[in-house]
Design a protein around this motif. Structure first.
Motif, PDB file in Angstrom:
ATOM      1  N   TYR A   7       0.845  -1.204   0.000  1.00 29.65           N
ATOM      2  CA  TYR A   7       0.000   0.000   0.000  1.00 29.65           C
ATOM      3  C   TYR A   7       0.879   1.252   0.000  1.00 29.65           C
ATOM      4  O   TYR A   7       1.947   1.285   0.610  1.00 29.65           O
ATOM      5  CB  TYR A   7      -0.913   0.021   1.232  1.00 29.65           C
ATOM      6  CG  TYR A   7      -1.764   1.277   1.290  1.00 29.65           C
ATOM      7  CD1 TYR A   7      -2.922   1.383   0.534  1.00 29.65           C
ATOM      8  CD2 TYR A   7      -1.371   2.375   2.069  1.00 29.65           C
ATOM      9  CE1 TYR A   7      -3.680   2.543   0.548  1.00 29.65           C
ATOM     10  CE2 TYR A   7      -2.123   3.535   2.095  1.00 29.65           C
ATOM     11  CZ  TYR A   7      -3.279   3.615   1.330  1.00 29.65           C
ATOM     12  OH  TYR A   7      -4.026   4.766   1.338  1.00 29.65           O
ATOM     13  N   TYR A   8       0.429   2.279  -0.703  1.00 28.97           N
ATOM     14  CA  TYR A   8       1.024   3.612  -0.576  1.00 28.97           C
ATOM     15  C   TYR A   8      -0.101   4.630  -0.714  1.00 28.97           C
ATOM     16  O   TYR A   8      -1.159   4.340  -1.280  1.00 28.97           O
ATOM     17  CB  TYR A   8       2.121   3.847  -1.637  1.00 28.97           C
ATOM     18  CG  TYR A   8       1.609   3.921  -3.055  1.00 28.97           C
ATOM     19  CD1 TYR A   8       1.285   5.135  -3.653  1.00 28.97           C
ATOM     20  CD2 TYR A   8       1.438   2.755  -3.809  1.00 28.97           C
ATOM     21  CE1 TYR A   8       0.811   5.195  -4.948  1.00 28.97           C
ATOM     22  CE2 TYR A   8       0.959   2.813  -5.109  1.00 28.97           C
ATOM     23  CZ  TYR A   8       0.651   4.034  -5.668  1.00 28.97           C
ATOM     24  OH  TYR A   8       0.168   4.101  -6.950  1.00 28.97           O
ATOM     25  N   ASP A   9       0.129   5.807  -0.200  1.00 22.59           N
ATOM     26  CA  ASP A   9      -0.912   6.841  -0.194  1.00 22.59           C
ATOM     27  C   ASP A   9      -0.777   7.710  -1.437  1.00 22.59           C
ATOM     28  O   ASP A   9       0.295   8.260  -1.701  1.00 22.59           O
ATOM     29  CB  ASP A   9      -0.759   7.691   1.081  1.00 22.59           C
ATOM     30  CG  ASP A   9      -2.022   8.489   1.373  1.00 22.59           C
ATOM     31  OD1 ASP A   9      -3.111   8.003   1.030  1.00 22.59           O
ATOM     32  OD2 ASP A   9      -1.907   9.593   1.924  1.00 22.59           O
ATOM     33  N   PRO A 300      -2.079   1.001  -5.687  1.00 24.40           N
ATOM     34  CA  PRO A 300      -1.670   0.386  -4.413  1.00 24.40           C
ATOM     35  C   PRO A 300      -2.291  -1.009  -4.293  1.00 24.40           C
ATOM     36  O   PRO A 300      -3.420  -1.240  -4.739  1.00 24.40           O
ATOM     37  CB  PRO A 300      -2.259   1.329  -3.353  1.00 24.40           C
ATOM     38  CG  PRO A 300      -2.535   2.613  -4.063  1.00 24.40           C
ATOM     39  CD  PRO A 300      -2.824   2.258  -5.485  1.00 24.40           C
ATOM     40  N   SER A 309       7.809  -4.965  -7.656  1.00 24.02           N
ATOM     41  CA  SER A 309       8.521  -5.179  -6.389  1.00 24.02           C
ATOM     42  C   SER A 309       9.374  -6.447  -6.454  1.00 24.02           C
ATOM     43  O   SER A 309      10.436  -6.531  -5.832  1.00 24.02           O
ATOM     44  CB  SER A 309       7.531  -5.291  -5.225  1.00 24.02           C
ATOM     45  OG  SER A 309       6.843  -4.067  -5.032  1.00 24.02           O
ATOM     46  N   ARG A 314      10.688  -4.516  -2.813  1.00 22.81           N
ATOM     47  CA  ARG A 314       9.525  -3.773  -2.326  1.00 22.81           C
ATOM     48  C   ARG A 314       9.912  -2.412  -1.755  1.00 22.81           C
ATOM     49  O   ARG A 314       9.275  -1.386  -2.046  1.00 22.81           O
ATOM     50  CB  ARG A 314       8.786  -4.608  -1.266  1.00 22.81           C
ATOM     51  CG  ARG A 314       7.475  -3.971  -0.777  1.00 22.81           C
ATOM     52  CD  ARG A 314       6.846  -4.836   0.305  1.00 22.81           C
ATOM     53  NE  ARG A 314       7.612  -4.792   1.537  1.00 22.81           N
ATOM     54  CZ  ARG A 314       7.420  -3.903   2.521  1.00 22.81           C
ATOM     55  NH1 ARG A 314       6.468  -2.991   2.409  1.00 22.81           N
ATOM     56  NH2 ARG A 314       8.156  -3.933   3.602  1.00 22.81           N
ATOM     57  N   GLU A 315      10.959  -2.373  -0.943  1.00 27.59           N
ATOM     58  CA  GLU A 315      11.356  -1.102  -0.308  1.00 27.59           C
ATOM     59  C   GLU A 315      11.813  -0.083  -1.347  1.00 27.59           C
ATOM     60  O   GLU A 315      11.485   1.106  -1.251  1.00 27.59           O
ATOM     61  CB  GLU A 315      12.445  -1.352   0.735  1.00 27.59           C
ATOM     62  CG  GLU A 315      11.890  -2.058   1.977  1.00 27.59           C
ATOM     63  CD  GLU A 315      12.950  -2.268   3.047  1.00 27.59           C
ATOM     64  OE1 GLU A 315      14.083  -1.774   2.870  1.00 27.59           O
ATOM     65  OE2 GLU A 315      12.637  -2.946   4.046  1.00 27.59           O
ATOM     66  N   LEU A 318       8.566   1.193  -3.139  1.00 29.26           N
ATOM     67  CA  LEU A 318       7.761   2.100  -2.310  1.00 29.26           C
ATOM     68  C   LEU A 318       8.464   3.441  -2.105  1.00 29.26           C
ATOM     69  O   LEU A 318       7.827   4.497  -2.095  1.00 29.26           O
ATOM     70  CB  LEU A 318       7.411   1.445  -0.974  1.00 29.26           C
ATOM     71  CG  LEU A 318       6.421   0.264  -1.067  1.00 29.26           C
ATOM     72  CD1 LEU A 318       6.156  -0.333   0.304  1.00 29.26           C
ATOM     73  CD2 LEU A 318       5.102   0.683  -1.717  1.00 29.26           C
ATOM     74  N   HIS A 319       9.784   3.396  -1.988  1.00 25.08           N
ATOM     75  CA  HIS A 319      10.545   4.643  -1.869  1.00 25.08           C
ATOM     76  C   HIS A 319      10.435   5.453  -3.161  1.00 25.08           C
ATOM     77  O   HIS A 319      10.225   6.676  -3.145  1.00 25.08           O
ATOM     78  CB  HIS A 319      12.021   4.355  -1.557  1.00 25.08           C
ATOM     79  CG  HIS A 319      12.877   5.581  -1.607  1.00 25.08           C
ATOM     80  ND1 HIS A 319      13.688   5.890  -2.685  1.00 25.08           N
ATOM     81  CD2 HIS A 319      13.021   6.623  -0.728  1.00 25.08           C
ATOM     82  CE1 HIS A 319      14.306   7.040  -2.464  1.00 25.08           C
ATOM     83  NE2 HIS A 319      13.930   7.507  -1.291  1.00 25.08           N
ATOM     84  N   TYR A 321       8.010   5.329  -5.342  1.00 22.18           N
ATOM     85  CA  TYR A 321       6.640   5.826  -5.458  1.00 22.18           C
ATOM     86  C   TYR A 321       6.426   7.050  -4.550  1.00 22.18           C
ATOM     87  O   TYR A 321       5.749   8.004  -4.946  1.00 22.18           O
ATOM     88  CB  TYR A 321       5.642   4.713  -5.108  1.00 22.18           C
ATOM     89  CG  TYR A 321       5.267   3.842  -6.294  1.00 22.18           C
ATOM     90  CD1 TYR A 321       6.250   3.233  -7.089  1.00 22.18           C
ATOM     91  CD2 TYR A 321       3.936   3.610  -6.624  1.00 22.18           C
ATOM     92  CE1 TYR A 321       5.910   2.435  -8.162  1.00 22.18           C
ATOM     93  CE2 TYR A 321       3.587   2.807  -7.702  1.00 22.18           C
ATOM     94  CZ  TYR A 321       4.581   2.213  -8.476  1.00 22.18           C
ATOM     95  OH  TYR A 321       4.233   1.434  -9.545  1.00 22.18           O
ATOM     96  N   GLN A 322       7.024   7.035  -3.360  1.00 25.45           N
ATOM     97  CA  GLN A 322       6.935   8.210  -2.471  1.00 25.45           C
ATOM     98  C   GLN A 322       7.577   9.423  -3.137  1.00 25.45           C
ATOM     99  O   GLN A 322       7.063  10.533  -3.070  1.00 25.45           O
ATOM    100  CB  GLN A 322       7.643   7.914  -1.140  1.00 25.45           C
ATOM    101  CG  GLN A 322       6.814   7.045  -0.208  1.00 25.45           C
ATOM    102  CD  GLN A 322       7.630   6.560   0.999  1.00 25.45           C
ATOM    103  OE1 GLN A 322       8.812   6.863   1.129  1.00 25.45           O
ATOM    104  NE2 GLN A 322       6.984   5.807   1.873  1.00 25.45           N
TER     105      GLN A 322
END
Length: 341
Positions: A7-9, A300, A309, A314-315, A318-319, A321-322
């Motif tokens: 998940y990401y916002d 997400p 990923s 995965r990390e 997500l980084h 995507y942020q």
């Protein structure tokens, strides 16, 4: 593995509603899959990151205008039908809204009777099997009555149907576009070829899986929908030669990636074959063929963010995507792109 781990916002305003005027002017994030290092450029500069001897694999499927709006013949209630898979004798597996109103025997009229459909079966997952009746050529009627089946997060009307097709779309059969390919222009592809990069065509007809969210808690419990693919003798030979000569195999989009990985042997040889694949790639998967991936930014908790990923970690994803959210990248089908290298 928990689905929530992916998940990401995402602020809603970053979901791209319209394609850019110039396909190749979208932004391109560069992601080093080993270090997680992120860079930023414009998509047309992708050529600078491709080397002579590399192989670019593109999915030449063509989206059909698969969304039909009709009405029940008896009550005139509005019915939306999404064509998914063509069966024998003008029978299609479809996604119908609202499904509850479409029992076996229901007749649906489209375009003042130019096309008629009868629900002949309800499948296990709730999809309807519809038998169509018409005079003339089905594809021509579909072109007249059908709309492009845009994802539900796109609320704007698409003015030009061709903007939801790649410039190399050839073989009809998809219910959604392989969207990473939307960034390429014919000129850019010609420049890439002139640089000494092979361009290899494969076909995967994008189906229901694109519209299906992951509804389980554990990633491993999710079941992928099957999609039809074709890898020709020529495509297999070009990819295998690239690997043998030390070049990189770069897939345009997750559909190209899933096709190659479905047709590969365990020791990394691509076979010429066709058939149905329900391959599900998530962290822990060992890639047999793919080296790099050109892809869009994905929803997400979707199977596609799980696939990227698996490739980049995965990390790292997500980084990245942020960072994309912070830099106000455009997301999803009509959005910006990422090159995982």
């Amino acid at each position: 593995m928990d689905v929530k781990d992916f998940y990401y916002d995402l602020p809603k305003e970053l979901i791209a509603q319209d394609p850019l005027e110039d396909r190749a002017s979208s932004r391109l994030m560069l992601l080093d899959k080993k270090t997680g290092e992120v860079g930023h450029t414009v998509f047309r500069n992708i050529i600078d990151y491709l080397n002579p001897g590399d192989c670019l694999v593109i999915n030449d499927t063509k989206v059909i205008p698969a969304r039909l709006i009709g009405a029940k013949s008896d009550t005139k209630a509005k019915i939306e039908v999404l064509l998914l898979t063509r069966k024998a004798n003008d029978c299609w597996e479809t996604l119908v809204k609202p499904g509850k109103k479409c029992k076996v025997g229901t007749e649906i009229i489209f375009g003042d009777g130019l096309l008629r459909g009868t629900v002949v079966d309800i499948l296990e997952e709730g999809n309807r099997l519809i038998q169509f009746h018409y005079e003339g050529i089905f594809e021509e009627i579909l072109d007249k009555l059908g709309e492009m089946p845009l994802p539900p997060y796109i609320t704007h009307q698409l003015k030009d149907k061709n903007r939801y097709q790649t410039v190399y779309a050839e073989h009809e059969g998809s219910a959604a576009a392989p969207t990473a390919g939307l960034h390429f222009t014919k000129e850019l592809l010609r420049e890439i070829r002139d640089k000494g990069v092979k361009i290899v065509h494969i076909t995967l007809h994008v189906g229901l899986g694109t519209f299906r969210p992951v509804k389980v808690d554990e990633v491993e419990d999710h079941k992928m929908h099957s999609e039809f693919y074709i890898v020709t003798e020529e495509a297999a030979r070009e990819v295998n030669e690239t690997k043998k000569n030390g070049g990189r195999v770069i897939c345009v989009g997750t559909t190209s990636c899933r096709t190659l990985e479905s047709a590969a042997t365990d020791d990394g040889i691509l076979q010429a074959k066709s058939g149905w694949t329900n391959i599900f790639i998530y962290p822990g998967y060992r890639f047999k063929i793919l080296d790099c991936l050109i892809t869009n930014f994905h929803l997400p908790e979707s199977t596609l963010i799980m696939l990227v990923s698996a490739l980049a970690g995965r990390e790292n994803i997500l980084h990245a995507y942020q960072e994309a959210v912070k830099e106000r990248y455009r997301f999803f089908s009509f959005g910006d792109a990422m090159f995982i290298r």
